[in-house]
Design a protein around this motif. Structure first.
Motif, PDB file in Angstrom:
ATOM      1  N   ARG A 144       0.840  -1.217   0.000  1.00 34.59           N
ATOM      2  CA  ARG A 144       0.000   0.000   0.000  1.00 34.59           C
ATOM      3  C   ARG A 144       0.875   1.267   0.000  1.00 34.59           C
ATOM      4  NH1 ARG A 144      -5.492   0.028   0.714  1.00 34.59           N
ATOM      5  NH2 ARG A 144      -5.361   2.187   1.454  1.00 34.59           N
ATOM      6  N   LEU A 145       2.104   1.148   0.456  1.00 37.43           N
ATOM      7  CA  LEU A 145       3.022   2.283   0.348  1.00 37.43           C
ATOM      8  C   LEU A 145       3.385   2.572  -1.108  1.00 37.43           C
ATOM      9  CD1 LEU A 145       5.549   1.573   3.258  1.00 37.43           C
ATOM     10  CD2 LEU A 145       4.066   3.579   3.073  1.00 37.43           C
ATOM     11  N   GLY A 146       3.035   1.634  -1.991  1.00 40.40           N
ATOM     12  CA  GLY A 146       3.404   1.772  -3.395  1.00 40.40           C
ATOM     13  C   GLY A 146       4.862   1.428  -3.622  1.00 40.40           C
ATOM     14  N   PHE A 147       5.359   0.475  -2.836  1.00 38.14           N
ATOM     15  CA  PHE A 147       6.760   0.099  -2.925  1.00 38.14           C
ATOM     16  C   PHE A 147       7.129  -0.293  -4.346  1.00 38.14           C
ATOM     17  CE2 PHE A 147      10.084  -3.164  -2.911  1.00 38.14           C
ATOM     18  CZ  PHE A 147      11.104  -2.469  -2.284  1.00 38.14           C
ATOM     19  N   ASP A 148       8.214   0.312  -4.844  1.00 34.89           N
ATOM     20  CA  ASP A 148       8.726   0.044  -6.182  1.00 34.89           C
ATOM     21  C   ASP A 148      10.186  -0.389  -6.034  1.00 34.89           C
ATOM     22  OD1 ASP A 148       9.874   0.152  -8.701  1.00 34.89           O
ATOM     23  OD2 ASP A 148       8.767   1.940  -9.320  1.00 34.89           O
ATOM     24  N   ALA A 149      10.473  -1.637  -6.355  1.00 32.51           N
ATOM     25  CA  ALA A 149      11.812  -2.187  -6.142  1.00 32.51           C
ATOM     26  C   ALA A 149      12.886  -1.439  -6.917  1.00 32.51           C
ATOM     27  CB  ALA A 149      11.833  -3.673  -6.509  1.00 32.51           C
ATOM     28  N   VAL A 188      11.074   1.867   5.112  1.00 27.61           N
ATOM     29  CA  VAL A 188      10.877   1.906   3.662  1.00 27.61           C
ATOM     30  C   VAL A 188      11.164   3.331   3.207  1.00 27.61           C
ATOM     31  CG1 VAL A 188       9.309   1.445   1.754  1.00 27.61           C
ATOM     32  CG2 VAL A 188       9.074   0.154   3.901  1.00 27.61           C
ATOM     33  N   LEU A 189      11.985   3.466   2.196  1.00 24.74           N
ATOM     34  CA  LEU A 189      12.369   4.799   1.720  1.00 24.74           C
ATOM     35  C   LEU A 189      12.884   4.718   0.295  1.00 24.74           C
ATOM     36  CD1 LEU A 189      15.884   5.735   3.128  1.00 24.74           C
ATOM     37  CD2 LEU A 189      14.802   3.534   3.631  1.00 24.74           C
ATOM     38  N   PRO A 190      12.825   5.824  -0.436  1.00 25.33           N
ATOM     39  CA  PRO A 190      13.438   5.847  -1.772  1.00 25.33           C
ATOM     40  C   PRO A 190      14.953   5.663  -1.666  1.00 25.33           C
ATOM     41  CG  PRO A 190      11.900   7.678  -1.501  1.00 25.33           C
ATOM     42  CD  PRO A 190      12.095   7.073  -0.139  1.00 25.33           C
ATOM     43  N   LYS A 191      15.535   4.973  -2.616  1.00 24.34           N
ATOM     44  CA  LYS A 191      16.982   4.768  -2.607  1.00 24.34           C
ATOM     45  C   LYS A 191      17.729   6.108  -2.605  1.00 24.34           C
ATOM     46  CE  LYS A 191      16.660   0.344  -5.054  1.00 24.34           C
ATOM     47  NZ  LYS A 191      16.923  -0.375  -6.330  1.00 24.34           N
ATOM     48  N   ASN A 268      14.833  16.374   4.357  1.00 28.36           N
ATOM     49  CA  ASN A 268      13.477  15.998   3.936  1.00 28.36           C
ATOM     50  C   ASN A 268      13.395  14.551   3.463  1.00 28.36           C
ATOM     51  OD1 ASN A 268      14.932  16.225   1.595  1.00 28.36           O
ATOM     52  ND2 ASN A 268      13.421  17.432   0.467  1.00 28.36           N
ATOM     53  N   ALA A 269      14.315  13.697   3.907  1.00 29.18           N
ATOM     54  CA  ALA A 269      14.300  12.283   3.507  1.00 29.18           C
ATOM     55  C   ALA A 269      12.958  11.658   3.858  1.00 29.18           C
ATOM     56  CB  ALA A 269      15.429  11.525   4.199  1.00 29.18           C
ATOM     57  N   ASN A 270      12.415  10.905   2.912  1.00 27.60           N
ATOM     58  CA  ASN A 270      11.082  10.321   3.080  1.00 27.60           C
ATOM     59  C   ASN A 270      11.224   8.906   3.651  1.00 27.60           C
ATOM     60  OD1 ASN A 270       8.351   9.924   2.990  1.00 27.60           O
ATOM     61  ND2 ASN A 270       8.231   9.689   0.767  1.00 27.60           N
ATOM     62  N   VAL A 271      11.404   8.823   4.961  1.00 21.67           N
ATOM     63  CA  VAL A 271      11.637   7.543   5.633  1.00 21.67           C
ATOM     64  C   VAL A 271      10.388   7.130   6.397  1.00 21.67           C
ATOM     65  CG1 VAL A 271      13.101   6.274   7.256  1.00 21.67           C
ATOM     66  CG2 VAL A 271      14.080   8.146   5.894  1.00 21.67           C
ATOM     67  N   VAL A 272       9.868   5.940   6.075  1.00 21.76           N
ATOM     68  CA  VAL A 272       8.675   5.420   6.744  1.00 21.76           C
ATOM     69  C   VAL A 272       9.082   4.224   7.608  1.00 21.76           C
ATOM     70  CG1 VAL A 272       6.426   4.316   6.440  1.00 21.76           C
ATOM     71  CG2 VAL A 272       7.117   6.201   4.937  1.00 21.76           C
ATOM     72  N   GLU A 294       0.710   6.601   0.513  1.00 20.03           N
ATOM     73  CA  GLU A 294       1.755   6.203  -0.429  1.00 20.03           C
ATOM     74  C   GLU A 294       3.076   6.881  -0.088  1.00 20.03           C
ATOM     75  OE1 GLU A 294       0.767   6.695  -4.487  1.00 20.03           O
ATOM     76  OE2 GLU A 294      -0.734   5.106  -4.498  1.00 20.03           O
ATOM     77  N   LEU A 295       4.143   6.130  -0.257  1.00 21.01           N
ATOM     78  CA  LEU A 295       5.474   6.647   0.018  1.00 21.01           C
ATOM     79  C   LEU A 295       5.796   7.849  -0.860  1.00 21.01           C
ATOM     80  CD1 LEU A 295       8.196   6.132   1.542  1.00 21.01           C
ATOM     81  CD2 LEU A 295       8.904   4.780  -0.449  1.00 21.01           C
ATOM     82  N   VAL A 296       5.534   7.693  -2.145  1.00 22.23           N
ATOM     83  CA  VAL A 296       5.696   8.796  -3.105  1.00 22.23           C
ATOM     84  C   VAL A 296       4.347   9.017  -3.768  1.00 22.23           C
ATOM     85  CG1 VAL A 296       6.911   9.614  -5.174  1.00 22.23           C
ATOM     86  CG2 VAL A 296       8.103   8.149  -3.506  1.00 22.23           C
TER      87      VAL A 296
END
Length: 303
Positions: A144-149, A188-191, A268-272, A294-296
């Protein structure tokens, strides 16, 4: 021989034995006081400590941002340092009582209490959102976070996956790192928002003050062993004057393994953070899947 003479002889013998015992003890203490540090034992301490610190820091290489810097963006930083401590001098001289793990005990302390504690805890300080999910909802929550590998990464600490039947859906995308303070947690966070780990040079004055030599150029690890029984090192003894140690009878060396690793995050790192519910602990209110954002966030198309 008369009883009186026998009594006197026993008294003299006893006194002689006491004097001899005292003389032997003094000779032993004088030998320990004046004993030189065994070069091989000192070298073992420095090299084995360096190897332990390098291995511990290397376990966090997989969370290192691929960028060298954040191009002037606002950042927040957290530092991880080495330490110094006292140890029995006899552990580093020849022909004395051996001490188990004298060459690694300080580095083990640094790994457990510093490296494996402060680097993982930096994720807690950087996180922007936190969810508490039931085990059954963990994988669905990540989805549900919209995780994209391709875009994102999952970092796990001491994760207990027992009872999570669909864990295999995300398992290959998880980076596991050690932690002595954080348990059963995912981040969970963007690389692109991973931290940069910087290994910094120590100040020259600090190197001189603590007689530090460089042990590893890449990780900027320094070390020293200072014999505090030597008068030339009296200024180092003075730093420990509040430790209630009698350096005249309790012979010590000062062991130091020094480094500065800086964990730098985008402000502003998007860390969940996702914690997994534990029925045996009070963790707060469990989130429903509908609570997860959603994460992003997707951009709305403009017509």
């Amino acid at each position: 021989m008369k009883k009186k003479e026998i009594k006197k002889l026993k008294a003299k013998s006893s006194k002689f034995i006491d004097v001899l015992e005292t003389s032997i003890e003094k000779a032993i203490e004088d030998a320990r006081l004046n004993a030189d540090i065994d070069y091989d034992k000192e070298w073992d301490f420095l090299i084995n400590s360096k190897d332990a610190i390098v291995r511990a820091l290397a376990r966090f290489d997989n969370i290192q941002n691929s960028a060298e810097n954040f191009d002037g963006q606002p950042t927040i930083s957290f530092g991880v340092n080495g330490t110094m401590n006292l140890f029995q001098k006899s552990a580093f001289t020849s022909g004395d009582i051996p001490h188990l793990n004298a060459d690694t005990i300080l580095s083990q302390q640094i790994v457990y209490q510093n490296i494996n504690y402060y680097i993982p805890n930096a994720f807690l300080s950087a996180r922007k959102k936190r969810y508490l999910l039931r085990k059954d909802d963990l994988v669905k929550g990540v989805e549900r976070l919209g995780f994209d590998a391709e875009r994102d990464v999952i970092v796990a600490m001491n994760l207990n996956i027992y009872g999570i039947d669909d864990f295999n859906k995300i398992e290959d995308n998880i980076i596991k790192i050690p932690s002595t303070g954080v348990r059963n947690v995912l981040f969970v966070l963007p690389k692109a928002d991973l931290p940069i780990l910087k290994h910094k040079d120590l100040d020259i004055d600090e190197q001189k003050e603590h007689q530090l030599g460089i042990l590893d150029e890449d990780r900027k690890i320094y070390g020293s062993l200072i014999d505090l029984t030597q008068e030339a090192n009296s200024k180092h003894r003075d730093k420990w004057k509040n430790s209630n140690i009698d350096f005249a009878t309790d012979l010590k060396v000062q062991l130091t393994i020094a480094f500065i690793t800086e964990v730098v995050w985008k402000a502003n790192a998007n860390v969940v953070q996702i914690n997994i519910e534990n029925s045996l602990k009070e963790q707060g209110i469990v989130n429903e899947l509908s609570d997860i954002e959603e994460l992003v966030p997707k951009r709305e198309d403009k017509n």
